[in-house]
Design a protein around this motif. Sequence first.
Motif, PDB file in Angstrom:
ATOM      1  N   ALA A 123       2.291  -3.351  -0.980  1.00 15.99           N
ATOM      2  CA  ALA A 123       1.108  -2.127  -0.349  1.00 15.99           C
ATOM      3  C   ALA A 123      -0.083  -1.916  -1.212  1.00 15.99           C
ATOM      4  N   ASN A 127      -4.037  -2.822   0.029  1.00 10.65           N
ATOM      5  CA  ASN A 127      -4.909  -2.073  -0.051  1.00 10.65           C
ATOM      6  C   ASN A 127      -6.166  -2.449  -0.958  1.00 10.65           C
ATOM      7  N   VAL A 133      -2.042  -4.893   7.203  1.00 16.62           N
ATOM      8  CA  VAL A 133      -0.876  -5.365   6.887  1.00 16.62           C
ATOM      9  C   VAL A 133      -0.190  -5.800   8.186  1.00 16.62           C
ATOM     10  N   TYR A 158       4.946   1.744   4.842  1.00 19.68           N
ATOM     11  CA  TYR A 158       3.634   1.225   4.198  1.00 19.68           C
ATOM     12  C   TYR A 158       2.694   2.278   4.715  1.00 19.68           C
ATOM     13  N   THR A 159       2.545   2.816   5.749  1.00 19.67           N
ATOM     14  CA  THR A 159       1.595   3.846   6.045  1.00 19.67           C
ATOM     15  C   THR A 159       1.394   4.971   5.160  1.00 19.67           C
ATOM     16  N   CYS A 163      -1.354   2.044   3.746  1.00 22.14           N
ATOM     17  CA  CYS A 163      -1.962   0.585   4.496  1.00 22.14           C
ATOM     18  C   CYS A 163      -2.093   0.776   5.833  1.00 22.14           C
TER      19      CYS A 163
END
Length: 693
Positions: A123, A127, A133, A158-159, A163
């Motif tokens: 991750a 970024n 992603v 991931y968020t 990301c």
Amino acid sequence: MTRSVYVTGIGRGDGRQVVELGVMELLTRQVDRVGVYRPLVHDAPDRIFELLRSRYRLTQDESTVFGLGYAEAATLQAEQGQAALTARLVEGYLRVAAEYDTVLILGSDFANTNLPAELGVNARLANECGASVLPVIGGRDQEAQSVVAEVRNAVHAYTNLGCDVIAMIANRVAPDQAEAIREQLDRTLDLPVYVLPDEKALSAPTVRQIVEALDAQVLLGDDAGLSRDAMDFVFGGAMLPAFLPALTPGCVVVTPGDRADLIVGALAAHSAGAPPIAGVLLTLDERPGEQVLALASRLAPGTPVLSVPSGSFPTAAELFGLDGRLDADTPRKAETALGLFETHVATADLTERLSVARSARVTPMMFEHALLERARAARRRIVLPEGTEERILRAAEVLLRRGVCDLVLLGEEDAIRKRAADLGIALDDPAVTLVDPQTSPLRERFAARYAELRAHKGVTLELAHDVVADVSYFGTLMVEQGLADGMVSGAVHSTAATVRPAFEVIRTRPDASIVSSVFFMCLADRVLVYGDCAVIPDPDAEQLADIAIQASGTASRFGVQPRVAMLSYSTGTSGSGADVDKVRAATELVRVRRPDLLVEGPIQYDAAVSPVVAATKLPGSEVAGQATVLVFPDLNTGNNTYKAVQRSAGAVAVGPVLQGLRKPVNDLSRGALVQDIVNTVAITAIQAQEDEA
């Protein structure tokens, strides 16, 4: 600015190589120069990069592809922290990004990496690289609720780490649960989730992989046989009558080497195509005698017969532990993988989400991708008269695996199935139909129609009955009668054998006075259209103008902006003579009939394609130096030029594509490669789409 996509996961076994291949396919449709970066790598060579390099003709220096080995990365992170590791890996990415329009980043594989907080490493790296992603989760052997939960957890993971997650992919899910999983995720997530069912052909090992894993000795078989997928394992112990019904398409028969009856019986069944098998594996270090092996090689040429010293039980344990590999040595699996990806992923939507700026010029690879994409968008049915020809069958396999079109193969059905079985090609797809013109009930109908069309030439019903049994005439009548949308032939037949039935049965369009042809010449940096290189030996000025107008229309339909050069041995007003005057007159006719077209002539080839030469010979011309449609003065010049460019410059020549017929029929060069055939079938399907529009 480089726009990158980071394909990653949350754990091992997600089969994301299918997604990496699919995303690369999307990127190369839009962008001329795509780079690849794998920040963390196991021992080289990396099989996915090797696959991408071979399939997409990548010229990227391998030293720029990889960041650090896992052991080195783990040490760096332990000693200096994650920030130092990330900085080091980003340096490698920036070197690639400086050279390429976009970069496909291949995330870590979560397999024996010894890297703490691996998801977080991916991750943070995404970024820092400014990459979108695309996470992949694996759903094999999981219930629907478990898959749904994993997808949600991956999105949140991931968020929450900042990301830009553009979509999610659930891969290897049970086919009977795929729709339910998709519906649940569509209701609960705000971003697209694509669900890919588990595909048995991808997880099946090849026979070559079995040889490597078991250190087996190859007693019989060729490279094509070793590349077959082992779709199942059938263990032989029963007597032959009970054993034969247990055979399944694509299976490997495992039996002690002293069971000559099962060996011969399995290979005989393969030869008959009932069913085609992948090979035979003999255990206990028992091998049949020379006479049995000689019979086996005649029954099923190329089919592998292997031998191992171990017994059936330990052999079975090893076989069932094998999983298929997607790499440069398994191109057929790559076609299956892309077909799976394109069937279950909304590729147009995902491409838009990737936000990749399309390159201004059309490269050969982009042209080929566009053909398959357009053909797939509205599937048509194409008839291939040369049903027993190896290249045709291999092209058919690609077309079916990619879902490009439906097919009709002509010829004796048993002969087609036997040839396909020898090549390890399955013809059990409902999208392919086998038709024997000799025995088809359509023969009577076609004979009556052909006699009607050719009555003015004295053709009787009895004569027509014989004529339509020819595969070229039968296929052409299928098109004329609406039972197929187009036809492609010529891999073993002459141009005359392909074109003559089309002239007699399908005939020319109302807006065309002649039938002519073009080749799409896919050069290293552009796609040009050459005409006529296959049909009209010595066109007059009227015919030459017709060729130019038709060729410009064909170019436009396939994404090439027409700038027409009427070629001669003289440029502008520098020469005279009958040949030059013909080209000059043809150029004027084009200008009168199509004042909207950019056309220049007479003009020499170098002035047509080289801006430097054009600046000297025809300064200020809108065509000179940037021509895309090149019209040759005669067949002798055109045919030799296209072949010279094809062989000397390494160009891909797609065609000849016939133009001017009421319905699409296209010819192949007898030297056509499998990819040439695939491209020509795709073009034919697109022509059929437009004819029906």
